[in-house]
Write an enzyme that holds these catalytic residues in place. Sequence first.
Site, mmCIF file in Angstrom:
data_model
loop_
_atom_site.group_PDB
_atom_site.id
_atom_site.type_symbol
_atom_site.label_atom_id
_atom_site.label_comp_id
_atom_site.label_asym_id
_atom_site.label_seq_id
_atom_site.Cartn_x
_atom_site.Cartn_y
_atom_site.Cartn_z
ATOM 1 N N ALA A 55 0.747 -1.172 -0.035
ATOM 2 C CA ALA A 55 -0.071 -0.118 0.107
ATOM 3 C C ALA A 55 0.841 1.248 -0.061
ATOM 4 C CB ALA A 55 -0.834 0.124 1.160
ATOM 5 N N TYR A 100 -13.302 -4.206 8.328
ATOM 6 C CA TYR A 100 -13.595 -4.137 7.042
ATOM 7 C C TYR A 100 -14.694 -3.649 6.767
ATOM 8 C CZ TYR A 100 -9.589 -7.242 6.357
ATOM 9 O OH TYR A 100 -8.131 -8.054 6.422
ATOM 10 N N LEU A 156 -6.090 -6.852 0.163
ATOM 11 C CA LEU A 156 -6.027 -8.176 0.749
ATOM 12 C C LEU A 156 -5.423 -9.102 0.074
ATOM 13 C CD1 LEU A 156 -9.824 -7.424 1.729
ATOM 14 C CD2 LEU A 156 -7.653 -7.230 3.466
ATOM 15 N N LYS A 212 -4.166 -6.462 -8.190
ATOM 16 C CA LYS A 212 -4.218 -7.650 -9.059
ATOM 17 C C LYS A 212 -3.884 -8.955 -8.249
ATOM 18 C CE LYS A 212 0.308 -7.427 -8.666
ATOM 19 N NZ LYS A 212 0.956 -7.975 -7.381
ATOM 20 N N ARG A 214 1.188 -15.282 -0.562
ATOM 21 C CA ARG A 214 1.166 -15.841 -1.941
ATOM 22 C C ARG A 214 1.422 -17.192 -2.175
ATOM 23 N NH1 ARG A 214 3.810 -11.045 -0.764
ATOM 24 N NH2 ARG A 214 3.570 -9.505 -2.245
ATOM 25 N N ASP A 242 0.369 -13.498 -9.314
ATOM 26 C CA ASP A 242 1.193 -12.268 -8.705
ATOM 27 C C ASP A 242 1.963 -11.636 -9.547
ATOM 28 O OD1 ASP A 242 3.619 -11.210 -6.736
ATOM 29 O OD2 ASP A 242 1.690 -10.992 -5.596
#
Length: 378
Positions: free
Chosen positions: A20, A66, A82, A105, A179, A191
Amino acid sequence: MSKKAANPLRFGILGAARIAPDALINPAKSHPEVVVSGVACRDPARGAKYAKTHGIPKVYTGSNAYQELLEDEEIDAVYIALPNGLHFEWSIRTLLAGKHALIEKPIAGSAEEARQIFSIAKKKGLVALEAIHFTFHPATQRVKAIIDSGELGKVKSIVGEFAIPSLLSSLFFMKDDIRFRYELGGGCTMDMGVYPLAAIRYLTGTEPEVPEVKHAKAFGQPPDTGRVDRGMHATFALPSPTGVTGETYADFAMPGWGPFGLLPRMPKLSVKVALEGGDIEYFNYPLAGSYHWIKVKPRKGSSRTEKVYKHPDGSGETSWTTYRYQLEAFVHKVRGRKPQYWTDTTTTIAQMEAVERIYAAAGMPPRIKSSFVPQATL
């Protein structure tokens, strides 16, 4: 930090994510029409620390964090940072709450989920964008302009790569990184693999259509090697009348070479285009705003190197990152102005269809479908 407009677009962030600051918090500082007003994190201590570190005035914590952010009338747009497996649910919830959505993405776990997101956004009159940011940068657009000009003839083939050497992997990914978890939509193709796939499609002008996957080979991520790809190599027949071939390679931890793979490799960060009359190499396309070069090598005549940080009309700033250019376009779209560039919804849906085809060709299962079913009436 730029002076803020009287009525800026107020962003909230879902998830105290490491991405972020680069993707939104820092770009917002130089945008007069954007402020980051809140962040939602279920862990109170982590959320409070994150908000303090980044100067975010509001923090929403606890199990309902959230949703509390979405219900805040002082939030206009939401950056969804997220894990992949939660993108669909919280994109839909964001839109149903009447907020614009900037979605990390991949936009979702499948093309069908992407269709649902865009369908709701259209019905609600809201903006939803998958954050494939590098296509908004002038350097990427300059490469496409060179190709489209016909200076080097028609495209014959294109190769996109984005791979991190195994020796450097631990600097970017944690041992228990989200991931690597199949249940959260993990895998390199979901990713890093999004970048070279988007690059070969954008630069050849074939992005509204789905490429044919000729071959795909996955390199499994332990311990879930059958479902989660550490790396992926794929070849394509792009939807072009001239028979353009494509190739992508992405890897979280690219092995070394030589005896026992002990010799390290350099990161792979380039797109290489072979044309009838020469070649183009575009280095560091994922983060062109930090540094890049474009080498144009005609078969006849002199080679040249270009670096492009502003649009041809002079708009933009040399200091702007790919994310900052993306934010510029997002705000224009929300405000009803025409962005310099915008990613069409068909492009994003076709991208997800291509991802699904890659996994199928590699013999890996599709990513888990979200269990979330929207109940609200539009």
